[in-house]
Design a protein around this motif. Structure first.
Motif, PDB file in Angstrom:
ATOM      1  N   ALA A 101       0.830  -1.208   0.000  1.00 18.44           N
ATOM      2  CA  ALA A 101       0.000   0.000   0.000  1.00 18.44           C
ATOM      3  C   ALA A 101       0.862   1.255   0.000  1.00 18.44           C
ATOM      4  N   LYS A 102       1.954   1.213   0.753  1.00 17.96           N
ATOM      5  CA  LYS A 102       2.860   2.369   0.831  1.00 17.96           C
ATOM      6  C   LYS A 102       3.519   2.648  -0.514  1.00 17.96           C
ATOM      7  N   ILE A 103       4.056   1.610  -1.160  1.00 26.57           N
ATOM      8  CA  ILE A 103       4.781   1.864  -2.413  1.00 26.57           C
ATOM      9  C   ILE A 103       3.817   2.270  -3.531  1.00 26.57           C
ATOM     10  N   GLN A 104       2.555   1.874  -3.413  1.00 26.38           N
ATOM     11  CA  GLN A 104       1.584   2.338  -4.400  1.00 26.38           C
ATOM     12  C   GLN A 104       1.253   3.805  -4.170  1.00 26.38           C
ATOM     13  N   THR A 105       1.081   4.215  -2.906  1.00 24.88           N
ATOM     14  CA  THR A 105       0.773   5.606  -2.580  1.00 24.88           C
ATOM     15  C   THR A 105       1.943   6.525  -2.884  1.00 24.88           C
ATOM     16  N   ILE A 106       3.142   6.089  -2.530  1.00 27.16           N
ATOM     17  CA  ILE A 106       4.324   6.962  -2.652  1.00 27.16           C
ATOM     18  C   ILE A 106       4.895   6.946  -4.063  1.00 27.16           C
ATOM     19  N   PHE A 107       5.074   5.765  -4.629  1.00 22.66           N
ATOM     20  CA  PHE A 107       5.762   5.634  -5.913  1.00 22.66           C
ATOM     21  C   PHE A 107       4.840   5.273  -7.076  1.00 22.66           C
ATOM     22  N   GLY A 108       3.566   5.032  -6.801  1.00 19.00           N
ATOM     23  CA  GLY A 108       2.642   4.683  -7.870  1.00 19.00           C
ATOM     24  C   GLY A 108       2.847   3.287  -8.413  1.00 19.00           C
ATOM     25  N   VAL A 109       3.403   2.382  -7.606  1.00 21.21           N
ATOM     26  CA  VAL A 109       3.690   1.016  -8.032  1.00 21.21           C
ATOM     27  C   VAL A 109       2.564   0.102  -7.577  1.00 21.21           C
ATOM     28  N   SER A 221      11.794  14.991  -5.191  1.00 19.09           N
ATOM     29  CA  SER A 221      11.421  14.043  -6.240  1.00 19.09           C
ATOM     30  C   SER A 221      10.215  13.201  -5.848  1.00 19.09           C
ATOM     31  N   LEU A 222      10.010  12.991  -4.555  1.00 17.99           N
ATOM     32  CA  LEU A 222       8.825  12.252  -4.122  1.00 17.99           C
ATOM     33  C   LEU A 222       7.559  12.924  -4.628  1.00 17.99           C
ATOM     34  N   VAL A 223       7.572  14.258  -4.649  1.00 12.66           N
ATOM     35  CA  VAL A 223       6.404  15.006  -5.114  1.00 12.66           C
ATOM     36  C   VAL A 223       6.446  15.204  -6.618  1.00 12.66           C
ATOM     37  N   THR A 224       7.553  15.698  -7.145  1.00 11.14           N
ATOM     38  CA  THR A 224       7.599  16.125  -8.545  1.00 11.14           C
ATOM     39  C   THR A 224       7.796  14.983  -9.531  1.00 11.14           C
ATOM     40  N   GLU A 230       0.229  13.164  -0.716  1.00 11.19           N
ATOM     41  CA  GLU A 230      -0.579  12.882   0.482  1.00 11.19           C
ATOM     42  C   GLU A 230       0.061  13.415   1.757  1.00 11.19           C
ATOM     43  N   ASP A 231       1.367  13.547   1.757  1.00  9.09           N
ATOM     44  CA  ASP A 231       2.071  14.119   2.916  1.00  9.09           C
ATOM     45  C   ASP A 231       2.023  15.645   2.774  1.00  9.09           C
ATOM     46  N   LYS A 232       1.100  16.271   3.488  1.00 11.96           N
ATOM     47  CA  LYS A 232       0.850  17.703   3.293  1.00 11.96           C
ATOM     48  C   LYS A 232       2.039  18.566   3.710  1.00 11.96           C
ATOM     49  N   LYS A 233       2.751  18.146   4.743  1.00 14.71           N
ATOM     50  CA  LYS A 233       3.925  18.910   5.184  1.00 14.71           C
ATOM     51  C   LYS A 233       5.016  18.858   4.126  1.00 14.71           C
ATOM     52  N   LEU A 234       5.236  17.687   3.566  1.00 15.34           N
ATOM     53  CA  LEU A 234       6.228  17.534   2.503  1.00 15.34           C
ATOM     54  C   LEU A 234       5.815  18.321   1.270  1.00 15.34           C
ATOM     55  N   LEU A 235       4.550  18.225   0.885  1.00 12.55           N
ATOM     56  CA  LEU A 235       4.052  18.939  -0.288  1.00 12.55           C
ATOM     57  C   LEU A 235       4.251  20.446  -0.140  1.00 12.55           C
ATOM     58  N   LYS A 236       3.895  20.988   1.008  1.00 12.79           N
ATOM     59  CA  LYS A 236       4.029  22.433   1.216  1.00 12.79           C
ATOM     60  C   LYS A 236       5.486  22.859   1.172  1.00 12.79           C
ATOM     61  N   LYS A 261       4.414  19.808 -12.520  1.00  8.85           N
ATOM     62  CA  LYS A 261       4.781  18.590 -11.806  1.00  8.85           C
ATOM     63  C   LYS A 261       4.054  18.451 -10.478  1.00  8.85           C
ATOM     64  N   PHE A 262       3.609  19.567  -9.930  1.00 12.21           N
ATOM     65  CA  PHE A 262       2.860  19.536  -8.678  1.00 12.21           C
ATOM     66  C   PHE A 262       1.362  19.326  -8.906  1.00 12.21           C
ATOM     67  N   LEU A 263       0.913  19.462 -10.146  1.00 15.14           N
ATOM     68  CA  LEU A 263      -0.516  19.414 -10.443  1.00 15.14           C
ATOM     69  C   LEU A 263      -0.983  18.065 -10.974  1.00 15.14           C
ATOM     70  N   TRP A 264      -0.110  17.333 -11.658  1.00 16.62           N
ATOM     71  CA  TRP A 264      -0.523  16.064 -12.242  1.00 16.62           C
ATOM     72  C   TRP A 264       0.680  15.154 -12.461  1.00 16.62           C
ATOM     73  N   THR A 265       0.378  13.863 -12.584  1.00 19.15           N
ATOM     74  CA  THR A 265       1.383  12.854 -12.903  1.00 19.15           C
ATOM     75  C   THR A 265       0.805  11.931 -13.963  1.00 19.15           C
ATOM     76  N   LYS A 266       1.628  11.548 -14.906  1.00 24.63           N
ATOM     77  CA  LYS A 266       1.203  10.612 -15.937  1.00 24.63           C
ATOM     78  C   LYS A 266       1.535   9.199 -15.497  1.00 24.63           C
ATOM     79  N   GLN A 267       0.511   8.345 -15.426  1.00 21.67           N
ATOM     80  CA  GLN A 267       0.681   6.985 -14.959  1.00 21.67           C
ATOM     81  C   GLN A 267       1.243   6.077 -16.065  1.00 21.67           C
ATOM     82  N   CYS A 268       1.605   4.856 -15.679  1.00 20.87           N
ATOM     83  CA  CYS A 268       2.168   3.891 -16.628  1.00 20.87           C
ATOM     84  C   CYS A 268       1.250   3.646 -17.820  1.00 20.87           C
ATOM     85  N   ASN A 269      -0.051   3.604 -17.558  1.00 16.61           N
ATOM     86  CA  ASN A 269      -1.002   3.291 -18.621  1.00 16.61           C
ATOM     87  C   ASN A 269      -1.437   4.522 -19.413  1.00 16.61           C
ATOM     88  N   GLY A 270      -0.803   5.665 -19.152  1.00 14.91           N
ATOM     89  CA  GLY A 270      -1.143   6.888 -19.869  1.00 14.91           C
ATOM     90  C   GLY A 270      -2.218   7.717 -19.194  1.00 14.91           C
TER      91      GLY A 270
END
Length: 417
Positions: A101-109, A221-224, A230-236, A261-270
């Motif tokens: 669950a963590k690696i999916q939330t953090i790294f999108g895996v 890089s975790l954010v961008t 999801e980590d609001k302190k890190l994001l800010k 980079k802060f507004l969207w991310t492109k996933q593996c499937n496009g």
């Protein structure tokens, strides 16, 4: 090939020496340390003869021709040492379910889905996150097993799926120190290895201060790169580090690209994964008592950048339309807020200047305005208005976001709150 290897290792040692001065080092393992509870895929501490043999092999790679970056037994030793080090420093290995669950939330895996990205590679016991796209980086094309070069040279991250931690390839040459009589040795790992794992997988917030001061690039890089908002302190922290509060008319493309980079991310499937947490942050930072205009001006500038046909070539029309719709829906609310009164800064400008052939409107309609609250109503209202800059002779080109601020007044429309 030999020149490439020499150049690459020279770069690695240069970077490593610079980082050594900056990063605190922890003594975390010795060849006669106490017993600790470990799981599978770890190795016992090596005796003096074995560790010297391992180091000799690593030194020989520097001058080797067509040699692999590190032998498999060295890789296994490194991962084993990192895991044992983590346990000694208080790391608690999460359950399989929590780790996935963590690696999916953090790294999108998504470990249950197909890993189709160029920057992902699934092997027995680990998932590799490439620091750079292997199809674009020459090193992966020319050198076998180049993903096993040291972390400082590649940025590669190994997600260890058996013992549930994050590992990195670190040259043994950098971390083994012998006693004066060469009868004992100590292993020292960079503090970032400990702090990253405890912060991300143990929710140890006490690591945050050290990481943002000593491991800034990774934290950003975790954010961008990975889209972890999801980590609001890190994001800010990451968002404010970019200087987006300093607005400039006609901002350079690199600033706008970074903003995106802060507004969207492109996933593996496009698929486009939008980041509402960033919009919540922009709203918070744009309170009238704090910094009323500048973050929102940059948001309006980004929409202008996004829909420019010559820019954001990574995205197709459908992807751009989805992003634009979400940003327009967010920005248009400030038209009806008497604290701002931005008039036509968002949808008005979009309709009159950014979508002249209505191709974006067609996408909006085809997707039912993405079911965004108020967007369809606000769009129809904006269409009925007259362009407030029509026949304006004071502007040298199309009106820019700042021009709308100069004419801002509270607009009481039929759909205002």
């Amino acid at each position: 090939m030999k020149k490439i290897l020499l150049l690459h290792f020279s770069l690695f040692f240069l970077i490593a020496n610079c980082q050594k001065k900056k990063q605190v080092m922890n003594i975390i393992s010795t060849n006669n340390s106490e017993n600790i509870e470990i799981k599978k895929d770890t190795m016992p501490d090596l005796d003096i003869a074995s560790i010297k043999k391992l180091l000799d092999e690593e030194y020989n790679l520097i001058d080797a021709n067509n040699a692999p970056p590190s032998p498999e037994n060295t890789i296994k030793w490194i991962n084993s040492e990192i895991y044992k080090s983590l346990l000694k420093n208080g790391y608690k290995s999460p359950s399989q379910q929590d780790f996935e669950a963590k690696i999916q939330t953090i790294f999108g895996v998504d470990t249950n889905g197909k890993l189709l990205c160029n920057r992902l590679k699934k092997e027995k016991g680990y998932i590799l996150l490439y620091g750079e796209d292997p199809k674009k980086n020459y090193i992966y094309k020319e050198i076998p097993r180049a993903e096993f070069y040291p972390y400082q040279a590649t940025g590669n991250i190994f997600l260890m799926m058996d013992n549930h931690f994050m590992s990195f390839i670190i040259s043994p040459v950098r971390i083994v120190n012998f006693s004066k009589d060469s009868t004992h040795y100590k292993v020292k790992l960079p503090q970032y290895v400990i702090s990253r794992n405890k912060y991300l997988f143990n929710d140890d917030k006490s690591q945050f201060a050290w990481l943002i001061n000593n491991d800034e690039d990774f934290m950003q890089s975790l954010v961008t790169t990975f889209g972890y908002t999801e980590d609001k302190k890190l994001l800010k922290w990451a968002f404010e580090k970019q200087g987006f509060s300093n607005y400039q008319k006609y901002p350079p493309d690199n600033i706008m690209e970074n903003y995106g980079k802060f507004l969207w991310t492109k996933q593996c499937n496009g698929e486009i994964n939008l980041h509402p947490n960033t919009l919540y942050l922009i709203k918070e930072l744009s309170e009238p008592s704090i910094n009323k205009d500048k973050y929102l001006l940059n948001l309006a500038e980004y929409i202008n950048y996004l829909v420019n046909n010559e820019k954001e070539t990574e995205l197709n029309l459908q992807q751009k339309a989805k992003i634009a719709a979400y940003l327009l829906a967010f920005g248009e609310q400030y038209k009806y807020n008497k604290e701002y009164g931005y008039n036509q800064m968002f949808l008005g400008k979009f309709i009159f200047y950014q979508d002249p052939d209505k191709k974006y409107k067609k996408e909006f309609e085809k997707n039912n305005y993405y079911n965004l609250p108020n967007l369809k109503k606000w769009y129809q209202q904006a269409e009925q208005e007259k362009d407030m800059f029509e026949n304006d002779q004071t502007l040298a080109d199309d009106p820019q976001p700042k021009d709308y601020v100069y004419r801002a007044t509270y607009y009481k429309g039929p759909y205002s709150k």
